[in-house]
Design an enzyme around this catalytic site. Sequence first.
Site, short mmCIF file in Angstrom:
data_model
loop_
_atom_site.label_atom_id
_atom_site.label_comp_id
_atom_site.label_asym_id
_atom_site.label_seq_id
_atom_site.Cartn_x
_atom_site.Cartn_y
_atom_site.Cartn_z
N CYS B 151 0.83 -1.20 0.00
CA CYS B 151 0.00 0.00 0.00
C CYS B 151 0.87 1.26 0.00
O CYS B 151 0.67 2.16 -0.82
CB CYS B 151 -0.94 -0.02 1.19
SG CYS B 151 -0.16 -0.39 2.78
N TYR B 152 1.83 1.32 0.92
CA TYR B 152 2.69 2.50 0.96
C TYR B 152 3.51 2.64 -0.33
O TYR B 152 3.60 3.73 -0.89
CB TYR B 152 3.65 2.43 2.15
CG TYR B 152 3.05 2.65 3.51
CD1 TYR B 152 2.45 3.86 3.85
CD2 TYR B 152 3.13 1.67 4.50
CE1 TYR B 152 1.94 4.08 5.13
CE2 TYR B 152 2.62 1.88 5.77
CZ TYR B 152 2.03 3.09 6.09
OH TYR B 152 1.54 3.30 7.35
#
Lengths: 347, 347, 347, 347
Positions: B151-152
């Site tokens: 996600c990051y």
Amino acid sequence: MSAKTKVAILGASGYTGAELVRILALHPHVEMTVLTADRRAGKPFADVFPHLAGIRLPDLVAIDQVDWAGVDFVFCALPHGTTQEVVAGLPAHVKCCDLSADFRLKDVAAYAEYYGHEHLAPELQKEVVYGLTEVYREQIKAARVVANPGCYPTSAQLPLMPLIAKGLIAADGIIVDAKSGVTGAGRAPKEGTLFSEVTEGIHPYGIATHRHAPEIEQGLSEAAGRPVLVNFTPHLMPMARGILSTIYVQCAEGVTAADLRAALADRYAGEPFVRVLPEGQVPATRHVRGSNFVLMNAFDDRLPGRAILTCVEDNLVKGASGQAVQNMNVMLGFEETTALMQQPMFP
Amino acid sequence: MSAKTKVAILGASGYTGAELVRILALHPHVEMTVLTADRRAGKPFADVFPHLAGIRLPDLVAIDQVDWAGVDFVFCALPHGTTQEVVAGLPAHVKCCDLSADFRLKDVAAYAEYYGHEHLAPELQKEVVYGLTEVYREQIKAARVVANPGCYPTSAQLPLMPLIAKGLIAADGIIVDAKSGVTGAGRAPKEGTLFSEVTEGIHPYGIATHRHAPEIEQGLSEAAGRPVLVNFTPHLMPMARGILSTIYVQCAEGVTAADLRAALADRYAGEPFVRVLPEGQVPATRHVRGSNFVLMNAFDDRLPGRAILTCVEDNLVKGASGQAVQNMNVMLGFEETTALMQQPMFP
Amino acid sequence: MSAKTKVAILGASGYTGAELVRILALHPHVEMTVLTADRRAGKPFADVFPHLAGIRLPDLVAIDQVDWAGVDFVFCALPHGTTQEVVAGLPAHVKCCDLSADFRLKDVAAYAEYYGHEHLAPELQKEVVYGLTEVYREQIKAARVVANPGCYPTSAQLPLMPLIAKGLIAADGIIVDAKSGVTGAGRAPKEGTLFSEVTEGIHPYGIATHRHAPEIEQGLSEAAGRPVLVNFTPHLMPMARGILSTIYVQCAEGVTAADLRAALADRYAGEPFVRVLPEGQVPATRHVRGSNFVLMNAFDDRLPGRAILTCVEDNLVKGASGQAVQNMNVMLGFEETTALMQQPMFP
Amino acid sequence: MSAKTKVAILGASGYTGAELVRILALHPHVEMTVLTADRRAGKPFADVFPHLAGIRLPDLVAIDQVDWAGVDFVFCALPHGTTQEVVAGLPAHVKCCDLSADFRLKDVAAYAEYYGHEHLAPELQKEVVYGLTEVYREQIKAARVVANPGCYPTSAQLPLMPLIAKGLIAADGIIVDAKSGVTGAGRAPKEGTLFSEVTEGIHPYGIATHRHAPEIEQGLSEAAGRPVLVNFTPHLMPMARGILSTIYVQCAEGVTAADLRAALADRYAGEPFVRVLPEGQVPATRHVRGSNFVLMNAFDDRLPGRAILTCVEDNLVKGASGQAVQNMNVMLGFEETTALMQQPMFP
């Protein structure tokens, strides 16, 4: 070539306006051709709601700039008060679903009492159909103007009306303890709906005086076949969306929560948006967030002969814009679930 | 008759599993035929996620009960560690998008360092394609196994890779200050993600040691053509969904934020899910909630010669399950946006 | 009998006013004799802040009704702009701690640039002391008027000033990524701070232009002995109280985070409200909520030669009303911690 | 020299333990000499609750390591079940306030029914006093062991008991719809209390079966002079602290909400922690946060002859640790408000 239905959204700069746009963006048979917001006229819609910038939409216009010839259907999301004249002034070829409270009460005297001024379109009121879709579907099919129900009344009437009508619960003495998200209070800035005033707390408001009480009573009275009063106690709590109604009722002799659940399941069998949960399962507002679904269940009380009904909805969807689209689908002969099968978003 | 693609979701009881189901429920070309959750095998999926009870789904099964002959495509949402063996053991006819971290790092030595054990499928690793769709679309088309990005890293690589590749910003000294919602920590109960521990506060975590740092560096190094390090400082904050990356960069000589914005707009022109905002508009996580969209922008810094990039996504959608479906669409030749045009939900 | 100090709070209807009352209610040496709120004059204070109804307080008055003869000390929590004339007009016997931004910038030209109008009390400005208590305690003791620091500047200057002054970090290129609760935006209703607009999301604002940037730079420049610029990027997030500043710095040759931590621990040894945490412990805003405490720590960066400082405070306490009472205690010779030892409230 | 009372907190690693420490840190007459937490024995208390690191405290010990000779007073915050034996085993010189549910029900058969096992100290039960301070103050003064009331029962009994006792409302058919913050569920990690499962939603739980129902009924039955049943429906909502009980009652003939308000105001006149609000003012949980205060009011219902009572408290303070300290003050002859006059924290 099958032309799309041309839809206008009047008062598009509020939360219900944004929800209409979000939902209709996935509707294959309609085209949003007019969006009004008087104070923002001339601006792109995405100035007001940047999250919807990905949708191709006309710029905002003032309501008196609208060319009604190019409009087939109107969603009216104006503040109450101005709505009656606007809807009464629509050309005859335009059908309308009104999301305000202006046409919900059949009794114009009750309207005047609760809303503080005379009804401005009493003749039109007589032909308006109350848009609780699951209850009035047949009338909605034929209606030119539908009054979309209030958010709280939807969550109270759906579980209560069939049970009263069947005589399974007493129509008198019903208590509706409702908990609502903050979007129900609208987007106009007020101290009471600032983040810092709402987060991490809860309080009741409008105790015994809330305008949705007579609207709920209208439905319950119809189900009972006589006038009934109801306790309606709303609470404001820290969530953006969602309404939970916890409803306390007296059962008819010998009736249990299982009977109520069975009656509701029977009544709503085949309904695409109403689910009666299995025994013991508790409806939670987060399980309907962003969707047009309503969940309900019945539980036995510790108090003998009494029961507890619970009902959840998303106040902006089934409690407002979703039910409005559902009504439009019915009024225009589209499949009723069109654009409304987006699933709840959790977490 | 055109048969639907038969999809299995391995590890369906976590948040990314639920999001896959929510998204795929609207996908016209796939059918969810297998959902696994070893500890819940035999139970209906709605026992785990009641909000999705309205979707017709098979009951949960244990992974060793799966008949792979009836599966065309696998989403693997298992915890890292077990994933490598499961994916390596899939029959050759099954394509796979893996949402774990197990195949993201091309360097198996780096994997061993950050994840604490030897890579269990180093041969397979060589053919796996990293699934940052907008960057590796051509390779994804031909891939049998795609490693869905973290996600990051998605929110950091999308704005940074094109700017580094074009030499508009320095590849060294980049600082990524990221803020994440709590679903990123998963559904397993931990003291640190209890409501009462998270609400009304913020703190950084994994400072300088988070496993997503080497993943971000892998992409930036590829863009730079040489190894680069990055500062990556994630923060846990009280929201369920969303990631904001605020990124601090040194511009090349004479380059301004306007140049960065123009370069990003050029790079992502035509991309359905990436929007570079107009000058001055600030991306907000709530404007992508529930959607596969990514918003980004560039701003001049007070510090001369420097700029600030901001990028937002929904960590469960573009940061996980949405991008996974996007990758599946690419791998199977479906229209890339299929089932992914649900609009952001705000408020 | 030792008479209590008579305290006036000007602008008592905002959040900082409420915090002053909450704190001073436990102060044994002061009596709140005047509370002003022009638009609420004549009303009980509890009409504005019902949570403090248990404290015996005078009714609200308009500021031009105040009899200054009965006032020894003034907390001025008026909006910036009106403050300069009010403070300049105070009788000579009255000491004052001003919580607005009106007297924080020593350079009246900088004031004019950032606040949009000429300074209205430039002579008074010369004698005002900047009230960062731990740094300017000796000058505060002798001051008649103290300018209470901004919330963000307090959280940035406390960790940075000693490290710059000692030459342990570069004064140039410092990046302050700050995250704030919503009370920082005040109680005046605005769309942007409504619950539904803030909950479950985060976004930066005032990028490179926020008025607290020159205030931070004033302190860092003093520590550096020359003018320095700083990156200051604030973010609005869903919590009522709290500020976290995550600060990215370049270390001097050979200096590590351990050195920074040791220097900070040394600098703030004996300070009752500043705690430098042990190695590896991460400051969290919720660990200072409701208290006057500041927590800080230093961490090594992945980027060689760089470090990360983190600092948390309650923006309404150490970032406003708590530090104001701390300054009053210093100005009036009371024990500095009087009324300020309430412990943080978690959860 | 007047020695301080030596206090032990058993089970100090839960939220009620932390609140006891936060409150007692300001108590001038007691010293916390023993803090137990079996699984954390040997660790500093600040490892468990870093926000209280500023208080000088002994390290955590296991309960079987305690030297009772050095203890004068015990707060027992252990999980129910183990508590009965621990309290029964205390030396005779030690007084105790027990925060668990183990000694609240006078009827040991009811205890066995609701808690699933035989009571382990039935003899001791006979001498234990129920610690609803405002009601049982005289007995508490003489008690050696006090059973601190549950959080929900405190908020229901305080408004209801005087009105039932005076015959102003019917003792039968009372409905208590309660809304609680998440700390009430404790600090042990569970899926149901994760941030992502609780934020932005509400649901009822334990409908008709919650263990606090018989505890509420015990108090109401005593007030009525005969056994009564009550509807008690708790809801879990996204706030850390606070309980609101909205209570629906049948008034006696001719009695109105004004009469109920007057009776409550009369009953609680002079009570430092109970405030009956003026007509029309609505109690909000955020107005008691962090404090030992209880606010209540009465409203007329739309249903003729009925009324609505509302009552708010902080579940961790008046609903647990604050009332426990209040009881200790009474038991040991200290001023009852000692250490308890911290004002509510809002926002």
